[in-house]
Scaffold this motif. Structure first.
Motif, mmCIF file in Angstrom:
data_model
loop_
_atom_site.group_PDB
_atom_site.id
_atom_site.type_symbol
_atom_site.label_atom_id
_atom_site.label_comp_id
_atom_site.label_asym_id
_atom_site.label_seq_id
_atom_site.Cartn_x
_atom_site.Cartn_y
_atom_site.Cartn_z
ATOM 1 N N TRP A 172 2.376 9.513 4.923
ATOM 2 C CA TRP A 172 1.104 9.211 4.267
ATOM 3 C C TRP A 172 0.479 10.509 3.787
ATOM 4 O O TRP A 172 0.506 11.523 4.485
ATOM 5 C CB TRP A 172 0.134 8.536 5.247
ATOM 6 C CG TRP A 172 0.586 7.180 5.697
ATOM 7 C CD1 TRP A 172 1.375 6.884 6.769
ATOM 8 C CD2 TRP A 172 0.276 5.934 5.069
ATOM 9 N NE1 TRP A 172 1.581 5.539 6.861
ATOM 10 C CE2 TRP A 172 0.919 4.919 5.831
ATOM 11 C CE3 TRP A 172 -0.477 5.566 3.959
ATOM 12 C CZ2 TRP A 172 0.826 3.577 5.511
ATOM 13 C CZ3 TRP A 172 -0.576 4.221 3.639
ATOM 14 C CH2 TRP A 172 0.072 3.242 4.401
ATOM 15 N N ARG A 183 -7.350 4.032 1.723
ATOM 16 C CA ARG A 183 -7.053 2.599 1.758
ATOM 17 C C ARG A 183 -6.586 2.151 3.139
ATOM 18 O O ARG A 183 -6.685 0.983 3.476
ATOM 19 C CB ARG A 183 -5.977 2.261 0.722
ATOM 20 C CG ARG A 183 -6.428 2.403 -0.719
ATOM 21 C CD ARG A 183 -5.296 2.105 -1.686
ATOM 22 N NE ARG A 183 -4.209 3.076 -1.537
ATOM 23 C CZ ARG A 183 -3.016 2.965 -2.115
ATOM 24 N NH1 ARG A 183 -2.762 1.899 -2.870
ATOM 25 N NH2 ARG A 183 -2.094 3.885 -1.940
ATOM 26 N N ARG A 184 -6.034 3.080 3.910
ATOM 27 C CA ARG A 184 -5.509 2.753 5.236
ATOM 28 C C ARG A 184 -5.933 3.823 6.238
ATOM 29 O O ARG A 184 -6.111 4.997 5.895
ATOM 30 C CB ARG A 184 -3.980 2.696 5.190
ATOM 31 C CG ARG A 184 -3.394 1.650 4.269
ATOM 32 C CD ARG A 184 -3.139 0.367 4.971
ATOM 33 N NE ARG A 184 -2.207 0.528 6.087
ATOM 34 C CZ ARG A 184 -1.492 -0.464 6.603
ATOM 35 N NH1 ARG A 184 -1.610 -1.683 6.104
ATOM 36 N NH2 ARG A 184 -0.684 -0.262 7.621
ATOM 37 N N ASP A 185 -6.036 3.409 7.500
ATOM 38 C CA ASP A 185 -6.388 4.362 8.555
ATOM 39 C C ASP A 185 -5.368 5.492 8.653
ATOM 40 O O ASP A 185 -5.722 6.639 8.963
ATOM 41 C CB ASP A 185 -6.466 3.644 9.908
ATOM 42 C CG ASP A 185 -7.651 2.690 9.990
ATOM 43 O OD1 ASP A 185 -8.561 2.797 9.140
ATOM 44 O OD2 ASP A 185 -7.650 1.838 10.902
ATOM 45 N N GLU A 186 -4.088 5.169 8.392
ATOM 46 C CA GLU A 186 -3.033 6.171 8.557
ATOM 47 C C GLU A 186 -3.236 7.391 7.659
ATOM 48 O O GLU A 186 -2.702 8.470 7.939
ATOM 49 C CB GLU A 186 -1.661 5.550 8.260
ATOM 50 C CG GLU A 186 -1.199 4.532 9.284
ATOM 51 C CD GLU A 186 -1.679 3.131 8.969
ATOM 52 O OE1 GLU A 186 -1.131 2.181 9.543
ATOM 53 O OE2 GLU A 186 -2.609 2.985 8.147
ATOM 54 N N VAL A 227 0.868 -1.185 0.000
ATOM 55 C CA VAL A 227 0.000 0.000 0.000
ATOM 56 C C VAL A 227 0.903 1.234 0.000
ATOM 57 O O VAL A 227 1.049 1.924 1.012
ATOM 58 C CB VAL A 227 -0.943 0.023 1.223
ATOM 59 C CG1 VAL A 227 -1.967 1.159 1.074
ATOM 60 C CG2 VAL A 227 -1.661 -1.302 1.387
ATOM 61 N N CYS A 252 -10.271 4.599 8.146
ATOM 62 C CA CYS A 252 -10.787 4.337 6.804
ATOM 63 C C CYS A 252 -11.939 3.348 6.916
ATOM 64 O O CYS A 252 -11.749 2.200 7.337
ATOM 65 C CB CYS A 252 -9.672 3.783 5.919
ATOM 66 S SG CYS A 252 -10.114 3.647 4.175
#
Length: 320
Positions: A255, A265-268, A226, A280
């Motif tokens: 990020w 795509r990712r919480d970060e 990712v 996310c």
């Protein structure tokens, strides 16, 4: 005529005379008929073989003027071959050829030397059938591959160094730091290709470490599988997060910021306008103080049904 000019003329005359003298038969004569076949009487004194002939033994009892021979031509004695092909030739099987320890280059035979062996001239350095470009040279008395070539197979051939992306046959052929041979020269693990220099540069392992190129910081943008392209850049000589990115995690990685309602795509990636960390949900960013339905937030696309309903209400109000 000056003294040095007289010396030059004398040397020239001596050099001119040496050719016939090498072909002298030893017979005394007054006229050409006194000489053996293919010879003439020089200065009404002694016999000399004609140009292109050499005095040698015809058999065990007789000598005469034999025709000089080139590679593959008929011969009786080695000297016939030596006159045209050099001392590393021989008369074998009735024709001239190079000796087993020599090879033909042009019209002459040269003693063969492999890469790393002693040599006198470039022609000694023999690597089999030569192409248009010579690959080996005699350098300071030893056969050496030309620049950007390296020896293989016990010095019997030279192989051109391969650059990034070029075909290779072994690791030695991949010239340059960080390269390895996997059919073609590729960057090793933890190295990346720099297209501007067509070379490999080592990836930087952590933020704030030294760098030269943005590509070195790519591994710090997102996570494997990712990635977050462009989130980490080489700024001021160190790897840092770009303007629209932020460091997250331990160790930190860069990020791109995604606001509530934006794709993710990712919480970060998710963070509110107040820099509150989000998460996310179903491919859209939201946060703890936000409605879980990310479609309600700015940046989301308004559905056609909602737009149609609003238009109906507005039209009814106007008619009323």
């Amino acid at each position: 005529m000056g003294g040095w000019q007289l010396i030059f003329v004398a040397l020239l005359g001596l050099a001119t005379a040496q050719g016939p003298e090498k072909r002298r038969t030893g017979n005394v004569c007054n006229v050409d008929m006194d000489c053996p076949d293919n010879a003439f009487c020089r200065l009404n004194s002694y016999c000399v073989c004609k140009e292109g002939y050499v005095y040698a033994a015809i058999n065990s009892t007789n000598k005469g003027c034999l025709k000089e021979a080139r590679n593959g031509e008929a011969c009786v004695q080695n000297i016939q071959c030596h006159m045209t092909m050099g001392v590393h030739s021989e008369c074998t099987g009735g024709s001239c050829a190079c000796a087993p320890t020599a090879h033909l280059d042009g019209e002459r035979c040269y003693e063969t030397a492999l890469i790393g062996e002693r040599c006198v001239v470039d022609q000694n350095c023999y690597l089999g059938e030569q192409g248009i470009e010579r690959q080996a040279f005699c350098v300071r008395g030893y056969c050496t591959c030309q620049l950007q070539f390296s020896p293989r197979d016990n010095g019997t051939r030279c192989v051109r160094d391969a650059a990034l992306g070029e075909e290779c046959e072994d690791q030695l052929q991949c010239a340059g730091p960080g390269l390895e041979c996997r059919g073609t020269c590729r960057c090793r693990d933890n190295w990346v290709a720099n297209n501007h220099t067509n070379s490999c540069v080592e990836s930087v392992k952590a933020l704030n470490e030294p760098c030269e190129f943005d590509i070195q910081c790519d591994s710090l943008a997102g996570v494997p599988g990712v990635p977050s392209p462009g989130a980490a850049l080489c700024l001021g000589g160190t790897c840092s997060c770009s303007y629209n990115a932020r460091p997250v995690g331990n160790p930190p990685r860069c990020w791109h910021r995604r606001r509530p309602g934006q794709d993710c795509r990712r919480d970060e990636e998710c963070v509110s306008e107040e820099d509150e960390p989000g998460y996310c949900l179903n491919g859209r960013c939201t946060c703890k103080t936000c409605s879980p339905d990310a479609r309600d937030f700015s940046g989301a696309t308004v559905s056609r049904q909602s737009m149609f309903a609003s238009a109906v209400v507005l039209f009814a109000a106007i008619l009323g």
